[in-house]
Design an enzyme around this catalytic site. Structure first.
Site, PDB file in Angstrom:
ATOM      1  CG  PHE A   5      -0.679  -0.049   2.513  1.00  8.48           C
ATOM      2  CD1 PHE A   5       0.609   0.219   2.915  1.00  8.48           C
ATOM      3  CD2 PHE A   5      -1.628  -0.344   3.486  1.00  8.48           C
ATOM      4  CE1 PHE A   5       0.950   0.203   4.242  1.00  8.48           C
ATOM      5  CE2 PHE A   5      -1.295  -0.364   4.818  1.00  8.48           C
ATOM      6  CZ  PHE A   5      -0.004  -0.089   5.194  1.00  8.48           C
ATOM      7  CD  GLU A   6       1.023   5.255   3.270  1.00  7.71           C
ATOM      8  OE1 GLU A   6       2.010   5.988   3.092  1.00  7.71           O
ATOM      9  OE2 GLU A   6       0.439   5.135   4.366  1.00  7.71           O
ATOM     10  N   GLY A   7       1.293   3.024  -2.554  1.00  4.66           N
ATOM     11  CA  GLY A   7       2.113   2.881  -3.766  1.00  4.66           C
ATOM     12  C   GLY A   7       2.879   1.576  -3.676  1.00  4.66           C
TER      13      GLY A   7
END
Ligand SMILES: Cc1cc2nc3c(=O)[nH]c(=O)nc-3n(C[C@H](O)[C@H](O)[C@H](O)COP(=O)(O)OP(=O)(O)OC[C@H]3O[C@@H](n4cnc5c(N)ncnc54)[C@H](O)[C@@H]3O)c2cc1C
Length: 585
Positions: free
Chosen positions: A396-398
């Site tokens: 997550f978060e890229g």
């Protein structure tokens, strides 16, 4: 982490990582390694102690909550009471106004006890309400920040949809402007951290106007048409709440548009960029706790009549975990310092810190579990939970793949721009010879340095002899990064965006360079301070640099000699019939 002397010499308009793509080591923004600010230090001490006092007695409960996938409301109330939802909110709104560096350190402390706790606090501060802090107007801040600081409202960030994960720009949730200026919001977001417990959502929706495609909105959970699904049953961070959040004909008042209409993508990316040190700080805290657990285990466990701590292969793991932790910590806190000092462009450095720290903690968790071996595999011990919990960090978060591509492409973008400038210079040389020759001679100088090494950027800071040797490695590979980037751009032109094998090498080289320079700067500071651990820290710098040099050299060599074609064939082979096509019978 905003030591005045360090921040005053920072060039706020420069990105160290982007400069590396030109072969430049921008020392002003690396040395001296920053120290934590006085106010932060004073506040941090008691907060970290309070966190330990609150979380230590819950260790048995964390295991149960992981099994049941829950985080009881009384526990969340405890987090509110400690002020853990107010960490980065300005004092005027009831917050603690901590710097990014102090905030990341706090998430490190919570993660050293339990990652799901960091997720609840971190999704609130790092991404849930960060948009309001960065882009909100005075009225929006006054309306929401006091309730967010007290934790009365918990925040969540709603971007991902079933059809839009990494490709965030393809979201389908849409908001249609009504005659009275309000918006009608419809759509569904999935896997939203805090989705089921939040009172406040930052929601991204398609508005498709000339101003741009996406817009951001501040949405309250209590409004008609807002609903959430059940808590997802996950592999790790199981007690952190993750849920679907849906919006059915939700009326969003005009004043709840966040930032400008059509600027939603920019808002989303700025939130994610500035939130990445929270995730990095959490990773560092969890690594410190793993080192503590693994060293204790290595002393306590005896085999062949000796503690396993005496065996080389166990010691090697412990040392590697230490190098990884130090390197991640040095990078995360350097990036936090850039953000706190007001640097204008830290997106590449933030992405590097996220990729490196999230990969590092997974290596660390793997090795700590291996040291505990059979015990590590058992649920009575925390290793398997930490291993499961840390797996999310590269998703997550890229995702780390997307971020590696981002690091390479955004570094190359400026190089490409300079090549374009060169093209224009050649074209315009007859119209404006002075300007044209200026660009050309700068370019020629760089090419000359790249091919000969003469005039290549040197670290001018006087370093201790052991560190000065290491600096040469980074000088060499900064030149190599500029060279391979330049060559890749010439070879592929615009099609470079599709050359993922090439981009991965460029990205990996940039990651090792920036992380290595952060390590060098931090160890330099420890040596200058006569820190009692300065000698051990120099060993870290030496080990990291030797390992990074081998990786960087592989990246450079791989630009010419590689197995890319074979890998393409093999991927096509298994993809064709969606199976492994061989068998021994
Ligand atoms: C526990 C959890 C909590 C989350 N919390 C939130 C939250 O609070 N808010 C929120 O908005 N979202 C949240 N997410 C969503 C998360 O951000 C996404 O899962 C993530 O962005 C990746 O999207 P995806 O899972 O759809 O993977 P995909 O985008 O489908 O990617 C699948 C794979 O393909 C790779 N890939 C995709 N595109 C490319 C490309 N162009 N080139 C090379 N490789 C590529 C990816 O790296 C990945 O390995 C959460 C997810 C989880 C699991």
């Amino acid at each position: 982490m905003s030591d005045d002397s360090a921040s005053s010499s920072l060039r706020l308009d420069r990105s160290v990582a982007k400069q590396l793509f030109f072969g430049d080591i921008f020392e002003e923004n690396l040395f001296p390694y920053p120290t934590i600010g006085v106010r932060d230090r004073e506040l941090l001490g008691p907060i970290l102690d309070a966190i330990d006092d609150f979380l230590k007695p819950q260790h048995a409960a964390f295991r149960q909550w992981d099994e049941r996938a829950e985080q009881p409301e009384e526990f969340i109330q405890g987090l509110r009471d400690m002020g853990l939802f107010s960490l980065i909110i300005p004092e005027e709104f009831g917050g603690l106004a901590l710097s990014n560096a102090a905030y990341s350190r706090i998430l490190g402390q919570t993660s050293s006890h339990e990652s799901s706790v960091s997720l609840t606090i971190g999704a609130h501060s790092s991404i849930g309400m960060k948009g309001l802090l960065l882009w909100g107007n005075d009225a929006q801040k006054a309306r929401y920040l006091p309730r967010l600081a007290s934790g009365e409202l918990i925040a969540a960030f709603c971007l991902t949809e079933a059809g839009a994960g990494s490709d965030a720009a393809s979201i389908r949730t849409h908001a249609k402007r009504q005659d009275d200026g309000s918006w009608l919001l419809n759509g569904e977001k999935i896997w939203i951290t805090n989705g089921g417990i939040a009172g406040f959502y930052t929601v991204f929706a398609r508005t498709d106007t000339e101003a741009g495609k996406l817009s951001a909105f501040l949405v309250e959970a209590s409004w008609p048409g807002v609903a959430h699904g059940p808590h997802e049953d996950k592999m790790g961070i199981r007690s952190s709440n993750t849920a679907t959040v849906s919006f059915t004909d939700v009326r969003v008042p005009a004043e709840n548009l966040l930032g400008e209409e059509g600027h939603g993508f920019k808002v989303a990316m700025s939130i994610l960029n500035s939130g990445r040190t929270g995730l990095g700080g959490g990773s560092v805290g969890a690594m410190k706790s793993l080192i503590h657990l693994a060293t204790e285990q290595a002393h306590a466990r005896h085999q062949f009549g000796r503690p396993i701590a005496e065996f080389g292969l166990v010691r090697e793991k412990l040392a590697q975990m230490t190098v990884d932790c130090f390197a991640a910590e040095s990078t995360v806190f350097m990036v936090a310092h850039y953000i706190d000092s007001g640097c204008e462009d830290y997106s590449l450095e933030a992405a590097i810190s996220k990729v490196f720290a999230s990969d590092a903690i997974q290596r660390c968790a793997h090795e700590a579990l291996q040291i505990a071996a059979g015990n590590g595999f058992m649920k009575d011990y925390p290793y398997e939970r930490i291993t499961r919990d840390s797996r999310i960090l590269s998703i997550f978060e890229g995702t780390n793949e997307i971020l590696r591509l981002y690091i390479a492409l955004s570094g190359l973008k400026d190089v490409g721009a300079s090549l374009n400038e060169l093209k224009h210079a050649v074209n315009s040389i007859f119209n404006d010879p002075i300007k044209g020759f200026g660009v050309l001679s700068g370019y020629a100088q760089r090419r000359f340095s790249q091919s000969t090494g003469i005039g290549a950027d040197r670290v001018r800071r006087e370093l201790a002899p052991r560190l000065a040797v290491l600096a040469k490695v980074y000088e060499k590979y900064a030149t190599e990064l500029a060279r391979i980037g330049d060559e890749a751009l010439r070879q592929h032109g615009r099609a470079i965006a599709d050359q993922q094998f090439v981009l991965k090498r460029v990205g990996d080289l940039a990651i090792d360079l920036f992380v290595g320079l952060c390590v060098l700067a931090r160890v330099d500071a420890l040596v200058r301070q006569d820190d009692p651990q300065a000698d051990a820290a120099q060993h870290i710098a030496e080990v990291f640099t030797a390992q990074a040099r081998r990786r960087m050299s592989r990246c450079v060599r791989g630009m010419q000699r590689n197995e890319d074609a074979g890998l393409e064939v093999l991927a096509a082979t298994v993809l064709k019939d969606e199976r492994y096509p061989w068998d021994v019978i």
